[in-house]
Design a protein around this motif. Structure first.
Motif, PDB file in Angstrom:
ATOM      1  N   GLU A 675     -13.091   3.774   8.227  1.00  0.00           N
ATOM      2  CA  GLU A 675     -12.938   2.342   8.104  1.00  0.00           C
ATOM      3  C   GLU A 675     -14.191   1.541   8.478  1.00  0.00           C
ATOM      4  N   ILE A 676     -14.857   2.039   9.765  1.00  0.00           N
ATOM      5  CA  ILE A 676     -15.698   1.489  10.421  1.00  0.00           C
ATOM      6  C   ILE A 676     -16.990   1.946   9.719  1.00  0.00           C
ATOM      7  N   VAL A 677     -17.310   2.897   9.200  1.00  0.00           N
ATOM      8  CA  VAL A 677     -18.433   3.351   8.256  1.00  0.00           C
ATOM      9  C   VAL A 677     -18.603   2.386   6.970  1.00  0.00           C
ATOM     10  N   GLN A 678     -17.418   2.160   6.365  1.00  0.00           N
ATOM     11  CA  GLN A 678     -17.491   1.165   5.101  1.00  0.00           C
ATOM     12  C   GLN A 678     -17.622  -0.207   5.547  1.00  0.00           C
ATOM     13  N   ARG A 679     -17.165  -0.502   6.675  1.00  0.00           N
ATOM     14  CA  ARG A 679     -17.228  -2.002   7.165  1.00  0.00           C
ATOM     15  C   ARG A 679     -18.799  -2.123   7.331  1.00  0.00           C
ATOM     16  N   ASP A 680     -19.442  -1.305   8.081  1.00  0.00           N
ATOM     17  CA  ASP A 680     -20.821  -1.291   8.502  1.00  0.00           C
ATOM     18  C   ASP A 680     -21.722  -1.457   7.209  1.00  0.00           C
ATOM     19  N   MET A 681     -21.273  -0.595   6.292  1.00  0.00           N
ATOM     20  CA  MET A 681     -21.978  -0.614   5.079  1.00  0.00           C
ATOM     21  C   MET A 681     -21.999  -1.965   4.147  1.00  0.00           C
ATOM     22  N   ALA A 682     -20.828  -2.520   4.536  1.00  0.00           N
ATOM     23  CA  ALA A 682     -20.573  -3.977   3.798  1.00  0.00           C
ATOM     24  C   ALA A 682     -21.295  -5.164   4.357  1.00  0.00           C
ATOM     25  N   LYS A 683     -21.535  -4.990   5.588  1.00  0.00           N
ATOM     26  CA  LYS A 683     -21.992  -6.052   6.553  1.00  0.00           C
ATOM     27  C   LYS A 683     -23.429  -6.318   6.070  1.00  0.00           C
ATOM     28  N   ASP A 684     -23.693  -7.629   5.722  1.00  0.00           N
ATOM     29  CA  ASP A 684     -25.133  -8.052   5.312  1.00  0.00           C
ATOM     30  C   ASP A 684     -25.873  -8.092   6.609  1.00  0.00           C
ATOM     31  N   VAL A 685     -27.034  -7.248   6.394  1.00  0.00           N
ATOM     32  CA  VAL A 685     -28.129  -7.071   7.481  1.00  0.00           C
ATOM     33  C   VAL A 685     -29.457  -7.329   6.892  1.00  0.00           C
ATOM     34  N   SER A 686     -29.472  -8.056   5.955  1.00  0.00           N
ATOM     35  CA  SER A 686     -30.764  -8.394   5.038  1.00  0.00           C
ATOM     36  C   SER A 686     -31.283  -9.319   5.768  1.00  0.00           C
ATOM     37  N   TRP A 687     -32.661 -10.006   5.221  1.00  0.00           N
ATOM     38  CA  TRP A 687     -33.476 -10.685   5.693  1.00  0.00           C
ATOM     39  C   TRP A 687     -33.209 -12.145   4.776  1.00  0.00           C
ATOM     40  N   GLU A 688     -32.046 -12.229   4.237  1.00  0.00           N
ATOM     41  CA  GLU A 688     -31.836 -13.352   3.571  1.00  0.00           C
ATOM     42  C   GLU A 688     -31.439 -14.668   4.469  1.00  0.00           C
ATOM     43  N   LYS A 689     -30.408 -14.321   5.179  1.00  0.00           N
ATOM     44  CA  LYS A 689     -29.808 -15.424   6.038  1.00  0.00           C
ATOM     45  C   LYS A 689     -30.981 -15.704   7.029  1.00  0.00           C
ATOM     46  N   SER A 690     -31.772 -14.899   7.620  1.00  0.00           N
ATOM     47  CA  SER A 690     -32.629 -15.096   8.466  1.00  0.00           C
ATOM     48  C   SER A 690     -33.888 -16.034   8.150  1.00  0.00           C
ATOM     49  N   ALA A 691     -34.267 -15.680   6.873  1.00  0.00           N
ATOM     50  CA  ALA A 691     -35.197 -16.356   6.216  1.00  0.00           C
ATOM     51  C   ALA A 691     -34.957 -17.865   6.067  1.00  0.00           C
ATOM     52  N   ARG A 692     -33.707 -18.026   5.704  1.00  0.00           N
ATOM     53  CA  ARG A 692     -33.230 -19.320   5.511  1.00  0.00           C
ATOM     54  C   ARG A 692     -33.174 -20.150   6.787  1.00  0.00           C
ATOM     55  N   GLN A 693     -32.922 -19.591   8.055  1.00  0.00           N
ATOM     56  CA  GLN A 693     -33.206 -20.230   9.422  1.00  0.00           C
ATOM     57  C   GLN A 693     -34.806 -20.707   9.506  1.00  0.00           C
ATOM     58  N   TYR A 694     -35.453 -19.553   9.298  1.00  0.00           N
ATOM     59  CA  TYR A 694     -37.035 -19.811   9.339  1.00  0.00           C
ATOM     60  C   TYR A 694     -37.479 -21.079   8.647  1.00  0.00           C
ATOM     61  N   LYS A 695     -36.946 -21.120   7.352  1.00  0.00           N
ATOM     62  CA  LYS A 695     -37.095 -22.118   6.182  1.00  0.00           C
ATOM     63  C   LYS A 695     -36.689 -23.697   6.739  1.00  0.00           C
ATOM     64  N   ASP A 696     -35.662 -23.449   7.411  1.00  0.00           N
ATOM     65  CA  ASP A 696     -35.170 -24.849   8.117  1.00  0.00           C
ATOM     66  C   ASP A 696     -36.019 -25.280   9.014  1.00  0.00           C
ATOM     67  N   LEU A 697     -36.341 -24.171   9.912  1.00  0.00           N
ATOM     68  CA  LEU A 697     -37.317 -24.413  11.088  1.00  0.00           C
ATOM     69  C   LEU A 697     -38.669 -25.285  10.699  1.00  0.00           C
ATOM     70  N   TYR A 698     -39.228 -24.449   9.507  1.00  0.00           N
ATOM     71  CA  TYR A 698     -40.361 -25.198   9.028  1.00  0.00           C
ATOM     72  C   TYR A 698     -40.158 -26.704   8.274  1.00  0.00           C
ATOM     73  N   LEU A 699     -39.081 -26.777   7.702  1.00  0.00           N
ATOM     74  CA  LEU A 699     -38.656 -28.076   7.406  1.00  0.00           C
ATOM     75  C   LEU A 699     -38.635 -29.036   8.349  1.00  0.00           C
ATOM     76  N   GLU A 700     -38.084 -28.439   9.587  1.00  0.00           N
ATOM     77  CA  GLU A 700     -37.607 -29.488  10.678  1.00  0.00           C
ATOM     78  C   GLU A 700     -39.225 -29.772  11.277  1.00  0.00           C
ATOM     79  N   LEU A 701     -40.144 -28.804  11.303  1.00  0.00           N
ATOM     80  CA  LEU A 701     -41.551 -29.578  11.713  1.00  0.00           C
ATOM     81  C   LEU A 701     -42.151 -30.078  10.704  1.00  0.00           C
ATOM     82  N   THR A 702     -42.057 -30.089   9.451  1.00  0.00           N
ATOM     83  CA  THR A 702     -42.749 -30.911   8.391  1.00  0.00           C
ATOM     84  C   THR A 702     -41.606 -31.692   7.599  1.00  0.00           C
ATOM     85  N   PRO A 703     -41.106 -32.861   8.243  1.00  0.00           N
ATOM     86  CA  PRO A 703     -40.204 -33.651   7.394  1.00  0.00           C
ATOM     87  C   PRO A 703     -40.693 -34.061   6.251  1.00  0.00           C
TER      88      PRO A 703
END
Length: 704
Positions: A675-703
């Motif tokens: 069950e844990i094996v499948q839960r780990d494989m289903a977890k989103d550990v890609s760059w998509e969420k992190s890249a959005r946070q960096y984009k928000d930081l860029y927009l914060e600096l350049t409004p």
């Protein structure tokens, strides 16, 4: 339950009733899709570099596809309903049969009943129907909202109405014009169509919600970002920095960013990349107080919408390895930091944000606010990302002043000065950058304490207002067990339990271990340094190797640990394997073939190995520090929650206890392990969420 019974008992009756209303909404959804796609052309400033604009363009067709799919699904019942439309003439008596249904379906259907009665003659005289339908449509709108539960049930009935439609097929041609003429009146009767759903407005809303993320990606304000760092996969890589410099820019391109990555042109960059580089120009630049002008060549390579510019100078970058020793590295990276900004001015490509990484680019924010403040690139804002605070670029003040040429005021205690006579390049970058980020939220807090601050905790607390923690991700193109060419067998979330075992057997065979599916295989992929907690590992190996466990180590580093693991391999041949090397393909096979991965770090800013392991269905055993704490939730025996095994204090006994807990679950309760094996494989550990946070930081600096 009552509604379902009512539907099953009166399938044909309801179907014929649905037939009357179904044609109306088919055209209601189509006009809604048009305005949705019309959002695409709202980017006037999309192009600053032609290559970077490529990923943004495909977003429009994707959006259109998803919207039309929704429309097509809703049209199916409409098309099925068009054919039976004329059957309503024969249905007149059928409406009377609906009477018992009305009683079961509560007052809601009672209000709908009169609509059906008025509509019956309408079909016989199609022309006036349009006019009469307008007022009728106004009444059903509220009715449908009340009848929402009833409306959903007839959806399958429409499918059963298909055979009824075969008889009146020729009449459909005559009814077609009626539908077209009724178009103006359809906007309000749309709710009736949702005999599959609620009103038109409610019908369209889920479509917008599904498409919204795509619009956010394509319509985010455009920003230009210059990444400046010392390494980047696949050109040169020694650790996690190389992965971040490769994966994050590629993900930012998808978020409507124009990205350039600026790197040194090391001699160790593979020839296959050197051959594809294009010469973009050259100039000479003064450096510090040397009294000389140095050659700065610019070689360019474009891949996946990202432009890579390599700073060429054989005097500084002719050695085989990117890092040698501070005596050589200080002049090298003083030159690189200044040349990177000068190259941006030379290319006339002025970014909104200059995003620099680690101490090797620590002087970039300092140069930006001093020597380059009146140049075009001086208008850019700066971000410094700390990947590992232990490495800071500390040397005596006279040497760094000689090579950098920076003014005296930057060598004060609040900036570069460190102690009595040293200058700290990373400390200067922290002081002059507009924002400072680390690679996990927990690490951002830890480095402000004496235990993890590496003597910069006070400086970081002073600048805590501009400090952010954003956890790293992994690139699913590079790390994907379903397509990884290094694996013996491919697998994904759906078949991991069937095919992962084949990779274990292949790994055991490759490394000379006893081939046995029943063995518990622990992997360790790491730089062999004190930071990684290897002193804890070496002290408990004899207790871990209990006859049911195998251990595989891959990495290079300190001679002390290399020799220790070689000894264990010779003493426990067939059970312990030490691969003292860096082998990317073998690392992929260990992630796929091991049951658990060990990451007992003394400190870990983020850590990528535990993310790779989870994505390959291998459970992490980690110490609760930095990014390991942010990404691995400890398994709870009572609730079954969690995705790995953890221990808190830096103690060999606690590490052994965590390993034994993992082994107990593996051998005694394989169902929960899987069950844990499948839960780990289903977890989103890609760059998509992190890249959005960096984009928000860029927009914060350049409004703007």
């Amino acid at each position: 339950m009552v509604h379902k019974k009512a539907r099953s008992s009166k399938k044909k009756t309801t179907a014929k009733k649905v037939v009357k209303k179904a044609p109306t909404p088919a055209r209601t959804v189509a006009p809604v899709a048009e305005p949705v796609t019309a959002v695409q052309p709202t980017e006037p400033a999309v192009v600053e570099t032609p290559t970077a604009a490529k990923p943004a363009a495909p977003a429009a067709p994707k959006t259109r596809t998803s919207t039309r799919k929704t429309t097509s699904t809703r049209k199916k019942p409409a098309s099925a309903a068009k054919k039976p439309a004329p059957v309503v003439e024969e249905t007149a008596p059928v409406v009377e049969e609906v009477a018992p249904v009305v009683e079961e379906t509560t007052p809601v259907v009672e209000e709908v009943a009169p609509v059906a009665e008025e509509a019956a003659p309408v079909v016989e005289e199609p022309a006036p129907v349009v006019e009469e339908a307008a007022p009728v449509a106004e009444e059903p709108a509220p009715v449908v909202e009340e009848a929402a539960p009833v409306v959903e049930e007839p959806a399958p009935v429409v499918e059963e109405a298909a055979p009824v439609a075969e008889e009146p097929a020729p009449v459909v041609e005559e009814a077609a014009p009626v539908v077209e003429e009724a178009a103006p009146a359809e906007e309000e009767p749309a709710p009736v169509k949702e005999e599959t759903a609620p009103s038109v407005e409610e019908d369209v809303s889920p479509v917008v919600e599904e498409v919204k993320p795509m619009y956010e990606m394509s319509n985010l304000p455009r920003r230009s970002i210059a990444f400046i760092g010392s390494e980047c996969h696949p050109f040169v890589k020694t650790g996690g920095l190389g992965d971040v410099m490769y994966a994050l820019p590629r993900q930012l391109v998808k978020l409507n960013c124009d990205v350039r990555v600026i790197l040194p042109r090391y001699a160790c960059i593979p020839q296959k990349f050197q051959e594809k580089m294009e010469y973009r120009g050259a100039f000479y630049m003064d450096l510090g107080n040397t009294g000389r002008n140095y050659y700065v060549g610019i070689m360019e390579y474009v891949c996946d919408g990202v432009v890579y510019d390599f700073i060429d100078n054989q005097e500084f970058f002719s050695t085989g390895n990117p890092y040698t020793n501070l005596v050589d590295d200080i002049p090298k990276y003083c030159f690189f930091s200044k040349a990177a900004l000068a190259a941006l001015n030379y290319l006339n490509w002025i970014p909104d944000i200059v995003h620099c990484h680690d101490w090797q680019a620590g002087l970039v924010p300092v140069y930006l606010r001093t020597l380059f403040k009146d140049s075009p690139v001086g208008h850019a804002r700066s971000i410094l990302t700390i990947h590992n605070l232990r490495f800071q670029g500390i040397y005596n003040i006279p040497t760094i002043k000689y090579w950098s040429g920076l003014p005296n005021e930057v060598f004060q205690m609040g900036a570069l000065k460190d102690g009595y006579q040293d200058a700290n390049m990373l400390k200067g970058g922290i002081a002059y950058a507009d924002r400072v980020t680390t690679v996990s939220g927990t690490y951002a807090g830890e480095i402000q304490t004496a235990e993890y601050g590496e003597h910069l905790e006070g400086h970081l607390r002073y600048h805590s207002g501009k400090l952010r923690g954003i956890v790293n991700g992994i690139d699913y193109d590079m790390w994907n067990p379903a397509t990884d060419p290094a694996l013996a067998e491919h697998y994904d979330l759906g078949n991991v339990l069937d095919h992962k075992m084949a990779n274990k057997l292949a790994l055991q065979k490759e490394l000379g271990l006893e081939q046995d599916e029943g063995k518990f295989v622990i992997g360790l992929i790491s730089r062999l340094t004190n930071q990684k907690g290897l002193d804890l590992v070496s002290s408990i190996i004899p207790m871990v190797l209990d006859g049911n466990t195998q251990v595989v180590v891959l990495g290079t580093g300190d001679r002390e640990y290399e020799d220790t693991f070689r000894y264990y391999e010779s003493a426990h041949r067939g059970t312990f394997c030490a691969c003292i090397q860096y082998d990317e393909a073998r690392a992929h096979r260990i992630y796929a073939g091991a049951d658990a991965l060990l990451v007992p770090s003394r400190f870990e800013p983020c850590g990528l190995t535990q993310l790779n392991a989870m994505h390959y269905g291998t459970l992490p055993i980690v110490r609760e520090t930095g990014g390991l704490k942010d990404t691995v939730e400890p398994y709870n025996t009572f609730t079954g929650d969690g995705n790995g095994f953890t221990f808190d204090r830096y103690d060999a006994g606690l590490l052994l206890d965590a390993i034994n807990r993992a082994k107990s679950l593996y051998f005694d309760n394989r169902y929960h392990w899987d069950e844990i094996v499948q839960r780990d494989m289903a977890k989103d550990v890609s760059w998509e969420k992190s890249a959005r946070q960096y984009k928000d930081l860029y927009l914060e600096l350049t409004p703007w």
